[in-house]
Design a protein around this motif. Structure first.
Motif, PDB file in Angstrom:
ATOM      1  N   LEU A   1      -9.536  69.999  31.699  1.00 35.19           N
ATOM      2  CA  LEU A   1      -9.702  69.301  30.363  1.00 35.19           C
ATOM      3  C   LEU A   1      -8.492  68.984  29.517  1.00 35.19           C
ATOM      4  O   LEU A   1      -7.340  69.733  29.909  1.00 35.19           O
ATOM      5  CB  LEU A   1     -10.785  69.836  29.599  1.00 35.19           C
ATOM      6  CG  LEU A   1     -10.645  71.259  29.179  1.00 35.19           C
ATOM      7  CD1 LEU A   1      -9.714  71.449  27.991  1.00 35.19           C
ATOM      8  CD2 LEU A   1     -11.869  71.992  28.826  1.00 35.19           C
ATOM      9  N   VAL A   2      -8.622  68.083  28.818  1.00 34.67           N
ATOM     10  CA  VAL A   2      -7.233  67.789  27.594  1.00 34.67           C
ATOM     11  C   VAL A   2      -7.927  68.003  26.360  1.00 34.67           C
ATOM     12  O   VAL A   2      -9.000  67.804  25.966  1.00 34.67           O
ATOM     13  CB  VAL A   2      -6.964  66.439  27.880  1.00 34.67           C
ATOM     14  CG1 VAL A   2      -6.083  66.071  26.742  1.00 34.67           C
ATOM     15  CG2 VAL A   2      -6.358  65.894  29.172  1.00 34.67           C
ATOM     16  N   ALA A   3      -7.158  68.867  25.738  1.00 31.97           N
ATOM     17  CA  ALA A   3      -7.531  69.143  24.168  1.00 31.97           C
ATOM     18  C   ALA A   3      -6.296  68.786  23.003  1.00 31.97           C
ATOM     19  O   ALA A   3      -5.380  69.013  23.455  1.00 31.97           O
ATOM     20  CB  ALA A   3      -7.939  70.735  24.245  1.00 31.97           C
ATOM     21  N   ASN A   4      -7.028  68.208  22.300  1.00 33.53           N
ATOM     22  CA  ASN A   4      -6.053  67.801  20.988  1.00 33.53           C
ATOM     23  C   ASN A   4      -5.615  69.009  20.363  1.00 33.53           C
ATOM     24  O   ASN A   4      -6.242  70.015  19.857  1.00 33.53           O
ATOM     25  CB  ASN A   4      -6.828  67.097  20.076  1.00 33.53           C
ATOM     26  CG  ASN A   4      -6.087  66.405  19.000  1.00 33.53           C
ATOM     27  OD1 ASN A   4      -5.042  66.999  18.602  1.00 33.53           O
ATOM     28  ND2 ASN A   4      -6.163  65.211  18.525  1.00 33.53           N
ATOM     29  N   GLU A   5      -4.208  69.115  20.316  1.00 28.57           N
ATOM     30  CA  GLU A   5      -3.557  70.316  19.846  1.00 28.57           C
ATOM     31  C   GLU A   5      -3.750  70.243  18.149  1.00 28.57           C
ATOM     32  O   GLU A   5      -3.372  71.509  17.661  1.00 28.57           O
ATOM     33  CB  GLU A   5      -2.197  70.598  20.489  1.00 28.57           C
ATOM     34  CG  GLU A   5      -2.070  70.690  21.928  1.00 28.57           C
ATOM     35  CD  GLU A   5      -0.992  71.771  22.263  1.00 28.57           C
ATOM     36  OE1 GLU A   5       0.010  71.579  21.451  1.00 28.57           O
ATOM     37  OE2 GLU A   5      -1.002  72.322  23.066  1.00 28.57           O
ATOM     38  N   ASN A   6      -4.110  69.324  17.856  1.00 26.34           N
ATOM     39  CA  ASN A   6      -3.914  69.019  16.274  1.00 26.34           C
ATOM     40  C   ASN A   6      -5.525  69.680  15.638  1.00 26.34           C
ATOM     41  O   ASN A   6      -5.834  69.620  14.449  1.00 26.34           O
ATOM     42  CB  ASN A   6      -3.817  67.633  15.652  1.00 26.34           C
ATOM     43  CG  ASN A   6      -2.551  67.111  16.072  1.00 26.34           C
ATOM     44  OD1 ASN A   6      -1.515  68.105  15.948  1.00 26.34           O
ATOM     45  ND2 ASN A   6      -2.354  66.084  16.560  1.00 26.34           N
ATOM     46  N   THR A   7      -6.088  70.255  16.494  1.00 27.87           N
ATOM     47  CA  THR A   7      -7.599  70.760  16.230  1.00 27.87           C
ATOM     48  C   THR A   7      -7.636  72.100  16.638  1.00 27.87           C
ATOM     49  O   THR A   7      -7.204  72.736  17.253  1.00 27.87           O
ATOM     50  CB  THR A   7      -8.675  69.568  16.856  1.00 27.87           C
ATOM     51  OG1 THR A   7      -8.626  70.152  18.456  1.00 27.87           O
ATOM     52  CG2 THR A   7      -8.495  68.262  16.703  1.00 27.87           C
ATOM     53  N   GLY A   8      -8.910  72.600  16.052  1.00 28.83           N
ATOM     54  CA  GLY A   8      -9.318  74.029  16.663  1.00 28.83           C
ATOM     55  C   GLY A   8      -9.541  74.115  18.244  1.00 28.83           C
ATOM     56  O   GLY A   8      -9.844  75.271  18.613  1.00 28.83           O
ATOM     57  N   ALA A   9      -9.766  72.906  18.766  1.00 28.58           N
ATOM     58  CA  ALA A   9     -10.198  72.861  20.272  1.00 28.58           C
ATOM     59  C   ALA A   9      -9.273  73.523  21.141  1.00 28.58           C
ATOM     60  O   ALA A   9      -9.791  74.394  21.920  1.00 28.58           O
ATOM     61  CB  ALA A   9     -10.278  71.541  20.960  1.00 28.58           C
ATOM     62  N   SER A  10      -7.930  73.457  20.808  1.00 27.67           N
ATOM     63  CA  SER A  10      -7.134  74.362  21.829  1.00 27.67           C
ATOM     64  C   SER A  10      -7.096  75.845  21.555  1.00 27.67           C
ATOM     65  O   SER A  10      -7.166  76.525  22.575  1.00 27.67           O
ATOM     66  CB  SER A  10      -5.639  73.870  21.410  1.00 27.67           C
ATOM     67  OG  SER A  10      -5.277  72.839  21.970  1.00 27.67           O
ATOM     68  N   GLU A  11      -7.344  76.206  20.549  1.00 25.87           N
ATOM     69  CA  GLU A  11      -7.501  77.835  20.213  1.00 25.87           C
ATOM     70  C   GLU A  11      -8.781  77.970  20.832  1.00 25.87           C
ATOM     71  O   GLU A  11      -8.941  79.322  21.344  1.00 25.87           O
ATOM     72  CB  GLU A  11      -7.620  77.872  18.560  1.00 25.87           C
ATOM     73  CG  GLU A  11      -7.468  79.450  18.592  1.00 25.87           C
ATOM     74  CD  GLU A  11      -6.279  80.095  19.118  1.00 25.87           C
ATOM     75  OE1 GLU A  11      -6.263  81.503  19.403  1.00 25.87           O
ATOM     76  OE2 GLU A  11      -5.008  79.456  19.153  1.00 25.87           O
ATOM     77  N   PHE A  12      -9.920  77.423  20.622  1.00 25.43           N
ATOM     78  CA  PHE A  12     -11.157  77.648  21.089  1.00 25.43           C
ATOM     79  C   PHE A  12     -11.399  77.890  22.857  1.00 25.43           C
ATOM     80  O   PHE A  12     -11.739  78.849  23.370  1.00 25.43           O
ATOM     81  CB  PHE A  12     -12.171  76.577  20.918  1.00 25.43           C
ATOM     82  CG  PHE A  12     -13.563  76.550  21.660  1.00 25.43           C
ATOM     83  CD1 PHE A  12     -14.387  77.495  21.385  1.00 25.43           C
ATOM     84  CD2 PHE A  12     -13.452  75.662  22.691  1.00 25.43           C
ATOM     85  CE1 PHE A  12     -15.534  77.427  22.237  1.00 25.43           C
ATOM     86  CE2 PHE A  12     -14.830  75.887  23.425  1.00 25.43           C
ATOM     87  CZ  PHE A  12     -16.057  76.562  23.039  1.00 25.43           C
ATOM     88  N   TYR A  13     -10.439  76.944  23.431  1.00 26.48           N
ATOM     89  CA  TYR A  13     -10.356  77.101  24.861  1.00 26.48           C
ATOM     90  C   TYR A  13      -9.506  78.026  25.323  1.00 26.48           C
ATOM     91  O   TYR A  13      -9.648  79.037  26.239  1.00 26.48           O
ATOM     92  CB  TYR A  13      -9.725  75.681  25.500  1.00 26.48           C
ATOM     93  CG  TYR A  13     -10.561  74.523  25.002  1.00 26.48           C
ATOM     94  CD1 TYR A  13     -11.985  74.598  26.022  1.00 26.48           C
ATOM     95  CD2 TYR A  13     -10.192  73.330  24.686  1.00 26.48           C
ATOM     96  CE1 TYR A  13     -12.866  73.687  25.583  1.00 26.48           C
ATOM     97  CE2 TYR A  13     -11.187  72.324  24.544  1.00 26.48           C
ATOM     98  CZ  TYR A  13     -12.441  72.266  25.020  1.00 26.48           C
ATOM     99  OH  TYR A  13     -13.176  71.151  24.841  1.00 26.48           O
TER     100      TYR A  13
END
Length: 143
Positions: free
Chosen positions: A111-123
Motif C-alpha cells: 500500500l501507499v500511505a500519506n506521511e502527513n497523516t497518522g496512517a504511516s504510524e498506524f501501518y
C-alpha cells in the motif's frame, strides 16, 4: 460494528465518506462524489471479494478497496483505499478492515500511505515497513 462485502448499492455512501475523509486538513484532496463513486466502482469491479465496508447503526463508517495479483510464487494484495470516518478512528475499524482482506495469516499486503497523516504510524504499528527496493514515483509525461 459489522464488516461486510461492499456492494454496488453501497458505493454512493462510500463515495460520500471518501470525499469527507480526504477533504480533511491533513489530506486536502479535492474529490467530488461523482468521481469518488466512479473510482471506487472500478476497484469493486476488479475484485469485489477484496472490497469491504464497516457499518454501524446502518451507516458506513469505513471502507477498504483492494485487489490481488501474482508476484513471483505468491499472491500480493494491494490496498488501493482504506478510509475511516474521522469520528470513528482509533476504535479498531481500520485494523478490522485490513483483516477482512487477508485470506490467511501470511497474506502479503502492499500500500501507499500519506506521511502527513497518522496512517504511516498506524501501518508501522501493524508491522509494515517503508524500506524496500521500490519507491513510489509520481508525475506527468511530456514528450
Amino acid at each position: 460494528m459489522q464488516i461486510i462485502n461492499c456492494k454496488v448499492e453501497n458505493l454512493e455512501d462510500c463515495a460520500r465518506l471518501l470525499v469527507r475523509v480526504y477533504a480533511e486538513p491533513q489530506y486536502k484532496e479535492d474529490w467530488n462524489e461523482f468521481d469518488a463513486h466512479k473510482y471506487l466502482k472500478r476497484f469493486l469491479d476488479i475484485e469485489p471479494n477484496l472490497c469491504f465496508i464497516a457499518i454501524e447503526n446502518n451507516i458506513i463508517i469505513g471502507g477498504i478497496f483492494a485487489y490481488s495479483y501474482p508476484w513471483h510464487s505468491e499472491i500480493l494484495v494491494y490496498v488501493q483505499e482504506l478510509f475511516v470516518d474521522s469520528n470513528e478512528r482509533k476504535k479498531g475499524i481500520a485494523k478490522s478492515l485490513l483483516k477482512s482482506i487477508c485470506n490467511n495469516e501470511n497474506t502479503k499486503i502492499w500500500l501507499v500511505a500519506n506521511e502527513n497523516t497518522g496512517a504511516s504510524e498506524f501501518y508501522k504499528k501493524l508491522g509494515f515497513k517503508k524500506d524496500g527496493p521500490y519507491k513510489f514515483n509520481y508525475g506527468a509525461l511530456s514528450f
